[in-house]
Write a protein that holds these residues in place. Sequence first.
Motif, PDB file in Angstrom:
ATOM      1  N   ASP A 124       0.814  -1.224   0.000  1.00 32.72           N
ATOM      2  CA  ASP A 124       0.000   0.000   0.000  1.00 32.72           C
ATOM      3  C   ASP A 124       0.842   1.266   0.000  1.00 32.72           C
ATOM      4  OD1 ASP A 124      -2.432  -1.349   0.006  1.00 32.72           O
ATOM      5  OD2 ASP A 124      -2.408  -1.598   2.192  1.00 32.72           O
ATOM      6  N   SER A 125       2.109   1.160  -0.296  1.00 36.11           N
ATOM      7  CA  SER A 125       2.965   2.336  -0.304  1.00 36.11           C
ATOM      8  C   SER A 125       2.684   3.195  -1.539  1.00 36.11           C
ATOM      9  CB  SER A 125       4.435   1.907  -0.313  1.00 36.11           C
ATOM     10  OG  SER A 125       4.757   1.242  -1.528  1.00 36.11           O
ATOM     11  N   PRO A 126       2.983   4.504  -1.463  1.00 38.97           N
ATOM     12  CA  PRO A 126       2.785   5.381  -2.629  1.00 38.97           C
ATOM     13  C   PRO A 126       3.565   4.908  -3.851  1.00 38.97           C
ATOM     14  CG  PRO A 126       3.128   6.685  -0.643  1.00 38.97           C
ATOM     15  CD  PRO A 126       3.399   5.272  -0.269  1.00 38.97           C
ATOM     16  N   ALA A 127       4.781   4.407  -3.667  1.00 39.00           N
ATOM     17  CA  ALA A 127       5.580   3.939  -4.804  1.00 39.00           C
ATOM     18  C   ALA A 127       4.917   2.762  -5.495  1.00 39.00           C
ATOM     19  CB  ALA A 127       6.975   3.544  -4.326  1.00 39.00           C
ATOM     20  N   SER A 128       4.355   1.844  -4.721  1.00 37.18           N
ATOM     21  CA  SER A 128       3.665   0.690  -5.303  1.00 37.18           C
ATOM     22  C   SER A 128       2.421   1.127  -6.066  1.00 37.18           C
ATOM     23  CB  SER A 128       3.290  -0.297  -4.194  1.00 37.18           C
ATOM     24  OG  SER A 128       2.574  -1.388  -4.724  1.00 37.18           O
ATOM     25  N   ARG A 129       1.684   2.085  -5.513  1.00 32.81           N
ATOM     26  CA  ARG A 129       0.479   2.564  -6.191  1.00 32.81           C
ATOM     27  C   ARG A 129       0.818   3.285  -7.488  1.00 32.81           C
ATOM     28  NH1 ARG A 129      -1.172   3.770  -0.766  1.00 32.81           N
ATOM     29  NH2 ARG A 129      -0.567   5.954  -1.028  1.00 32.81           N
ATOM     30  N   ARG A 130       1.879   4.102  -7.458  1.00 33.28           N
ATOM     31  CA  ARG A 130       2.293   4.798  -8.679  1.00 33.28           C
ATOM     32  C   ARG A 130       2.742   3.804  -9.749  1.00 33.28           C
ATOM     33  NH1 ARG A 130       4.791   8.442  -4.929  1.00 33.28           N
ATOM     34  NH2 ARG A 130       6.772   7.326  -5.211  1.00 33.28           N
ATOM     35  N   THR A 131       3.490   2.803  -9.342  1.00 32.79           N
ATOM     36  CA  THR A 131       3.947   1.795 -10.299  1.00 32.79           C
ATOM     37  C   THR A 131       2.777   1.058 -10.912  1.00 32.79           C
ATOM     38  OG1 THR A 131       6.013   1.474  -9.082  1.00 32.79           O
ATOM     39  CG2 THR A 131       5.344  -0.289 -10.563  1.00 32.79           C
ATOM     40  N   SER A 132       1.828   0.673 -10.090  1.00 30.26           N
ATOM     41  CA  SER A 132       0.668  -0.062 -10.583  1.00 30.26           C
ATOM     42  C   SER A 132      -0.161   0.787 -11.543  1.00 30.26           C
ATOM     43  CB  SER A 132      -0.196  -0.522  -9.401  1.00 30.26           C
ATOM     44  OG  SER A 132      -1.269  -1.311  -9.841  1.00 30.26           O
ATOM     45  N   THR A 133      -0.340   2.061 -11.192  1.00 31.96           N
ATOM     46  CA  THR A 133      -1.098   2.953 -12.077  1.00 31.96           C
ATOM     47  C   THR A 133      -0.395   3.142 -13.417  1.00 31.96           C
ATOM     48  OG1 THR A 133      -2.002   4.150 -10.172  1.00 31.96           O
ATOM     49  CG2 THR A 133      -2.089   5.256 -12.299  1.00 31.96           C
ATOM     50  N   ALA A 134       0.924   3.317 -13.380  1.00 29.54           N
ATOM     51  CA  ALA A 134       1.679   3.479 -14.618  1.00 29.54           C
ATOM     52  C   ALA A 134       1.588   2.228 -15.494  1.00 29.54           C
ATOM     53  CB  ALA A 134       3.145   3.779 -14.287  1.00 29.54           C
ATOM     54  N   LEU A 135       1.640   1.055 -14.877  1.00 28.19           N
ATOM     55  CA  LEU A 135       1.517  -0.191 -15.633  1.00 28.19           C
ATOM     56  C   LEU A 135       0.157  -0.284 -16.316  1.00 28.19           C
ATOM     57  CD1 LEU A 135       3.107  -2.745 -13.124  1.00 28.19           C
ATOM     58  CD2 LEU A 135       4.107  -1.903 -15.252  1.00 28.19           C
ATOM     59  N   VAL A 136      -0.890   0.098 -15.606  1.00 28.62           N
ATOM     60  CA  VAL A 136      -2.234   0.045 -16.188  1.00 28.62           C
ATOM     61  C   VAL A 136      -2.355   0.998 -17.370  1.00 28.62           C
ATOM     62  CG1 VAL A 136      -4.659   0.599 -15.756  1.00 28.62           C
ATOM     63  CG2 VAL A 136      -3.382  -0.739 -14.099  1.00 28.62           C
ATOM     64  N   VAL A 137      -1.850   2.219 -17.221  1.00 24.99           N
ATOM     65  CA  VAL A 137      -1.957   3.208 -18.303  1.00 24.99           C
ATOM     66  C   VAL A 137      -1.207   2.733 -19.537  1.00 24.99           C
ATOM     67  CG1 VAL A 137      -1.321   5.551 -19.004  1.00 24.99           C
ATOM     68  CG2 VAL A 137      -2.308   5.151 -16.730  1.00 24.99           C
ATOM     69  N   VAL A 138       0.035   2.286 -19.362  1.00 21.85           N
ATOM     70  CA  VAL A 138       0.838   1.829 -20.508  1.00 21.85           C
ATOM     71  C   VAL A 138       0.208   0.614 -21.163  1.00 21.85           C
ATOM     72  CG1 VAL A 138       3.065   0.856 -21.170  1.00 21.85           C
ATOM     73  CG2 VAL A 138       2.974   2.800 -19.606  1.00 21.85           C
ATOM     74  N   ALA A 139      -0.218  -0.348 -20.357  1.00 21.07           N
ATOM     75  CA  ALA A 139      -0.824  -1.558 -20.912  1.00 21.07           C
ATOM     76  C   ALA A 139      -2.114  -1.231 -21.651  1.00 21.07           C
ATOM     77  CB  ALA A 139      -1.091  -2.566 -19.797  1.00 21.07           C
ATOM     78  N   ALA A 140      -2.924  -0.322 -21.106  1.00 28.47           N
ATOM     79  CA  ALA A 140      -4.180   0.034 -21.763  1.00 28.47           C
ATOM     80  C   ALA A 140      -3.934   0.701 -23.108  1.00 28.47           C
ATOM     81  CB  ALA A 140      -5.000   0.952 -20.849  1.00 28.47           C
ATOM     82  N   VAL A 141      -2.986   1.632 -23.157  1.00 32.39           N
ATOM     83  CA  VAL A 141      -2.676   2.298 -24.433  1.00 32.39           C
ATOM     84  C   VAL A 141      -2.149   1.292 -25.451  1.00 32.39           C
ATOM     85  CG1 VAL A 141      -1.152   3.977 -25.536  1.00 32.39           C
ATOM     86  CG2 VAL A 141      -2.241   4.535 -23.353  1.00 32.39           C
ATOM     87  N   ALA A 142      -1.269   0.399 -25.010  1.00 29.16           N
ATOM     88  CA  ALA A 142      -0.722  -0.606 -25.925  1.00 29.16           C
ATOM     89  C   ALA A 142      -1.802  -1.546 -26.425  1.00 29.16           C
ATOM     90  CB  ALA A 142       0.382  -1.391 -25.224  1.00 29.16           C
ATOM     91  N   LEU A 143      -2.748  -1.905 -25.562  1.00 27.85           N
ATOM     92  CA  LEU A 143      -3.823  -2.798 -25.977  1.00 27.85           C
ATOM     93  C   LEU A 143      -4.756  -2.126 -26.979  1.00 27.85           C
ATOM     94  CD1 LEU A 143      -4.679  -4.459 -22.547  1.00 27.85           C
ATOM     95  CD2 LEU A 143      -3.697  -5.578 -24.548  1.00 27.85           C
ATOM     96  N   VAL A 144      -5.066  -0.861 -26.763  1.00 26.72           N
ATOM     97  CA  VAL A 144      -5.903  -0.132 -27.726  1.00 26.72           C
ATOM     98  C   VAL A 144      -5.212  -0.076 -29.089  1.00 26.72           C
ATOM     99  CG1 VAL A 144      -6.862   2.131 -28.308  1.00 26.72           C
ATOM    100  CG2 VAL A 144      -7.123   1.229 -25.995  1.00 26.72           C
ATOM    101  N   GLY A 145      -3.913   0.249 -29.084  1.00 25.62           N
ATOM    102  CA  GLY A 145      -3.186   0.277 -30.341  1.00 25.62           C
ATOM    103  C   GLY A 145      -3.106  -1.076 -31.002  1.00 25.62           C
TER     104      GLY A 145
END
Length: 416
Positions: free
Chosen positions: A13-34
């Motif tokens: 639940d650390s801020p670093a873990s949350r930021r990493t998880s959010t970044a992974l979701v954004v990148v994966a979502a953009v790549a999947l749309v493309g």
Amino acid sequence: MPSNSSPELLVDDSPASRRTSTALVVVAAVALVGSCLLTSPSRFSDVHEADTSLLKLVVSASALGGAFPTYRGVEIRELFFFMGAAVLALIAGIRLASSDRRPRISGDDLLDFRRRARSPYFWWLLLLVASVLSSLFSHAPDVCKGQTIIRFLHFAWWWPLAALLAPRQVRTLAVALLAALGATGAVGIWYYVQRNAPGTSLVYPIGNPLWLAACLLPGLFIAAGLFAGCFGKARRDGEQDTDSDASPTDASTIWLKRFGAVIAFGVIASALALTDSRSALVGLIAGVFTVICLASTKTIRRVTLLAALILAIAGTVWVQGLRTKGQMGQQAHSIRVRLNHGWPYALTMFFQKPVLGHGDGSYALLAGQYARDEQFEDPGTISFDEGSWFGRPDNEYLQLLSELGFVGLAAFCVAL
């Protein structure tokens, strides 16, 4: 919280873990749309050039205005997919490098093979090792090393999401994938209604009905899973489902999610049916049997597996008849190519090197020698032009068996 030797050590639940998880979701979502929506045709059709509807703008946008024409028409999607893998790996690397937490694995842990074998990480690593070794000692190592790099990029897609994605973000990424597949299916249906000739298979936006069907198929199970997840109290890793709340706003949100899942399921199922893909139908049946097995008791699971085996045998006999009997035997070109040529070539290569195979990507290099000998015997199936050359057997498992041998295939299947 994961143990000290767990690959999910940095998920908390650390801020670093949350930021990493959010970044992974954004990148994966953009790549999947493309990967799902973009295409790059060699040229636009005359029908497209003469079109005056809004569909022309949508099709042109998904093809990036035709600015990057390619012979195969899929490289732009692959670029998004592999660039997404590279960025996901970069995010994971930054997270590992910036954290002061490290897994502590003792010698006993390393020697506990039974425990290691329970993890998909072990089998993924075995698959990569098999790919490296078989490619190094193949007859064309430079070519096979390229496919090994692709194998590592596939791993780079899976590992960051498996090890660093927070449980609460899993549903978010599933929704993003469902939205991409739903949009792809919707554009495909629109294209079919406005441009396809009656009685033909849906080909756009992918350009190949079989590829499009394979792309859309997971959406049915994701939509069904998200719909089912809206019911009851689902608590995973301390996450509380809002379906248990009594607030009218929350209740409206839950019904909106259910409605969206149903709409996405209907759109994807309709587009999937328009592709007329037999392989997608087989995949759908296999997926339904898998869901039943996972959700049932041991007794029902055994009955289901027996029914699946009987159905598989009956289907095999039916397909064998398609390629040999009557007028259908002449029309079932793709079936005859696979059963008469592509699959036997893969098995022949496997028996030559059964342990580690001929090298990752070697099927495209070696299968042609068998096809050359059979061109005169079956010219209706194997023509002499380059477009019909055997670059793959159209069977993932047989291709792995021929290229990475029993070790590679076993590692792949157990990892799944």
